[in-house]
Design a protein around this motif. Structure first.
Motif, PDB file in Angstrom:
ATOM      1  N   ALA A  47       0.849  -1.208   0.030  1.00  0.00           N
ATOM      2  CA  ALA A  47      -0.162  -0.069   0.132  1.00  0.00           C
ATOM      3  C   ALA A  47       0.966   1.394   0.051  1.00  0.00           C
ATOM      4  CB  ALA A  47      -0.761   0.122   1.234  1.00  0.00           C
ATOM      5  N   GLY A  48       0.484   2.361  -0.639  1.00  0.00           N
ATOM      6  CA  GLY A  48       1.267   3.474  -0.903  1.00  0.00           C
ATOM      7  C   GLY A  48       2.348   3.416  -1.849  1.00  0.00           C
ATOM      8  N   GLU A  49       2.536   2.120  -2.564  1.00  0.00           N
ATOM      9  CA  GLU A  49       3.960   2.259  -3.361  1.00  0.00           C
ATOM     10  C   GLU A  49       3.317   1.653  -4.867  1.00  0.00           C
ATOM     11  OE1 GLU A  49       7.173  -0.405  -2.232  1.00  0.00           O
ATOM     12  OE2 GLU A  49       6.851   0.340   0.081  1.00  0.00           O
ATOM     13  N   GLN A  50       2.050   2.150  -5.445  1.00  0.00           N
ATOM     14  CA  GLN A  50       1.929   1.997  -6.642  1.00  0.00           C
ATOM     15  C   GLN A  50       2.787   3.130  -7.406  1.00  0.00           C
ATOM     16  OE1 GLN A  50      -0.247  -0.225  -7.788  1.00  0.00           O
ATOM     17  NE2 GLN A  50      -0.574  -1.069  -5.769  1.00  0.00           N
ATOM     18  N   LEU A  51       2.997   2.941  -8.548  1.00  0.00           N
ATOM     19  CA  LEU A  51       3.662   3.822  -9.350  1.00  0.00           C
ATOM     20  C   LEU A  51       3.106   5.420  -9.456  1.00  0.00           C
ATOM     21  CD1 LEU A  51       6.212   4.085 -11.042  1.00  0.00           C
ATOM     22  CD2 LEU A  51       4.750   3.564 -12.985  1.00  0.00           C
ATOM     23  N   ALA A  52       1.819   5.205  -9.429  1.00  0.00           N
ATOM     24  CA  ALA A  52       1.042   6.815  -9.182  1.00  0.00           C
ATOM     25  C   ALA A  52       1.637   7.444  -8.039  1.00  0.00           C
ATOM     26  CB  ALA A  52      -0.179   6.772  -9.637  1.00  0.00           C
ATOM     27  N   ASP A  53       1.521   6.467  -6.999  1.00  0.00           N
ATOM     28  CA  ASP A  53       1.897   7.165  -5.706  1.00  0.00           C
ATOM     29  C   ASP A  53       3.178   7.824  -5.505  1.00  0.00           C
ATOM     30  OD1 ASP A  53      -0.548   6.281  -4.506  1.00  0.00           O
ATOM     31  OD2 ASP A  53       0.111   4.539  -4.052  1.00  0.00           O
ATOM     32  N   LEU A  54       4.205   7.002  -6.247  1.00  0.00           N
ATOM     33  CA  LEU A  54       5.648   7.319  -6.206  1.00  0.00           C
ATOM     34  C   LEU A  54       5.836   8.445  -7.044  1.00  0.00           C
ATOM     35  CD1 LEU A  54       7.238   3.819  -6.147  1.00  0.00           C
ATOM     36  CD2 LEU A  54       6.784   5.109  -4.301  1.00  0.00           C
ATOM     37  N   ALA A  55       5.030   8.586  -8.452  1.00  0.00           N
ATOM     38  CA  ALA A  55       5.442   9.571  -9.101  1.00  0.00           C
ATOM     39  C   ALA A  55       4.899  10.912  -8.750  1.00  0.00           C
ATOM     40  CB  ALA A  55       4.545   9.449 -10.451  1.00  0.00           C
ATOM     41  N   ARG A  56       3.971  10.926  -7.764  1.00  0.00           N
ATOM     42  CA  ARG A  56       3.503  12.334  -7.306  1.00  0.00           C
ATOM     43  C   ARG A  56       4.823  13.124  -6.732  1.00  0.00           C
ATOM     44  NH1 ARG A  56      -0.717   8.930  -5.052  1.00  0.00           N
ATOM     45  NH2 ARG A  56      -2.529   9.622  -6.302  1.00  0.00           N
ATOM     46  N   HIS A  57       5.867  12.420  -6.212  1.00  0.00           N
ATOM     47  CA  HIS A  57       7.080  13.145  -5.921  1.00  0.00           C
ATOM     48  C   HIS A  57       8.058  13.807  -6.797  1.00  0.00           C
ATOM     49  CE1 HIS A  57       6.763  11.402  -1.723  1.00  0.00           C
ATOM     50  NE2 HIS A  57       6.415  10.202  -2.464  1.00  0.00           N
ATOM     51  N   ARG A  58       7.662  13.473  -7.962  1.00  0.00           N
ATOM     52  CA  ARG A  58       8.548  14.013  -9.246  1.00  0.00           C
ATOM     53  C   ARG A  58       9.930  14.008  -9.192  1.00  0.00           C
ATOM     54  NH1 ARG A  58       6.199  17.093 -13.128  1.00  0.00           N
ATOM     55  NH2 ARG A  58       7.876  18.555 -13.084  1.00  0.00           N
ATOM     56  N   SER A  59      10.487  12.781  -8.337  1.00  0.00           N
ATOM     57  CA  SER A  59      11.854  12.685  -8.221  1.00  0.00           C
ATOM     58  C   SER A  59      12.322  11.706  -9.283  1.00  0.00           C
ATOM     59  CB  SER A  59      12.058  11.970  -6.605  1.00  0.00           C
ATOM     60  OG  SER A  59      11.335  10.810  -6.606  1.00  0.00           O
TER      61      SER A  59
END
Length: 250
Positions: free
Chosen positions: A145-157
């Motif tokens: 939970a919380g590690e879907q690609l869209a979740d990570l992409a929000r950081h724009r890192s």
């Protein structure tokens, strides 16, 4: 007796630590991931037992280690890249702890580091990105939970995505809302192997570029504006007037 989990690096047999190479040449038992570790990494070994773990399941691997332990023989357990990243050593370590068998982890060069070197770029630039996220595309097994690609992409890192090239169109679709169509992307196939290859592009056109290359596996996807030509400031470390322990103020 000790089991040494050794990172063999991304493919180039010279991209292994001196310690890792020494242990491979000294240990009487070697268990290596034959599908990903090139034979040249094992050159110079004196092992009496050489086992390709690509042909074994977990219980058989642990059985081979147990046999070595009973004989008092050190084991070089050779993995590709760095064994602590997608190396499946956690499950092996769990068994070793239950059996009371000592182990050590010898770090290795990651595919991410090798890919950045091939591209001639830095993955962390002032004003652009100071964070690198290493992840995989969760297709066969779900991501936590919380590690879907869209979740990570929000950081724009800066993103380094493993095991995803076959799903590149879907990955691009999930990244576009956060990075934009002009965000630079690189897909690196078998970094540092003799047949290494790569393609650079933007989220808008990378799918076509990869299709033209025919990459279908063993490729790393790097995403982020550090791969482009966006302006960034010099680091504080080497800036004139910036004092620190080794360069006191004038």
């Amino acid at each position: 007796m000790t089991v040494y989990f050794i990172g063999a690096g991304p493919g180039d047999p010279e991209l292994i630590t001196v310690k890792g190479q020494r242990l491979i040449r000294q240990c009487p038992v070697i268990i290596y991931a034959g599908s990903l570790v090139p034979p040249a990494v094992l050159e110079g070994h004196t092992a009496s037992t050489l086992i390709n773990s690509a042909e074994l399941h977990l219980e058989q691997i642990i059985g081979a280690i147990r046999d070595a332990h009973d004989k008092g023989l050190d084991v070089a357990r050779v993995h590709s890249g760095d064994p602590s990243l997608y190396g499946a050593i956690g499950e092996q370590i769990r068994h070793l702890r239950e059996l009371g068998i000592d182990y050590q982890i010898i770090p290795g060069v990651t595919a991410t580091a090798a890919s950045a070197a091939l591209l001639g770029c830095e993955l962390t630039l002032p004003d652009i990105s100071q964070t690198v996220i290493l992840t995989r595309y969760g297709e066969r097994s779900p991501m936590p939970a919380g590690e879907q690609l869209a979740d990570l992409a929000r950081h724009r890192s800066t993103l380094a995505i493993h095991l995803g090239v076959r799903h590149l169109p879907r990955i691009v679709e999930e990244l576009l809302p956060h990075y934009g169509a002009d965000c630079p992307v690189a897909v690196i196939h078998r970094a540092t192997w003799p047949d290494q290859d790569w393609v650079r592009g933007r989220l808008a056109d990378i799918v076509e570029g990869v299709a033209n290359k025919g990459f279908r596996r063993t490729a790393l996807i790097l995403v982020g504006h550090v791969l482009g030509d966006a302006p960034f400031a010099d680091s504080a470390l080497y800036r004139a007037g910036h004092a620190h322990l080794y360069r006191p103020a004038d």
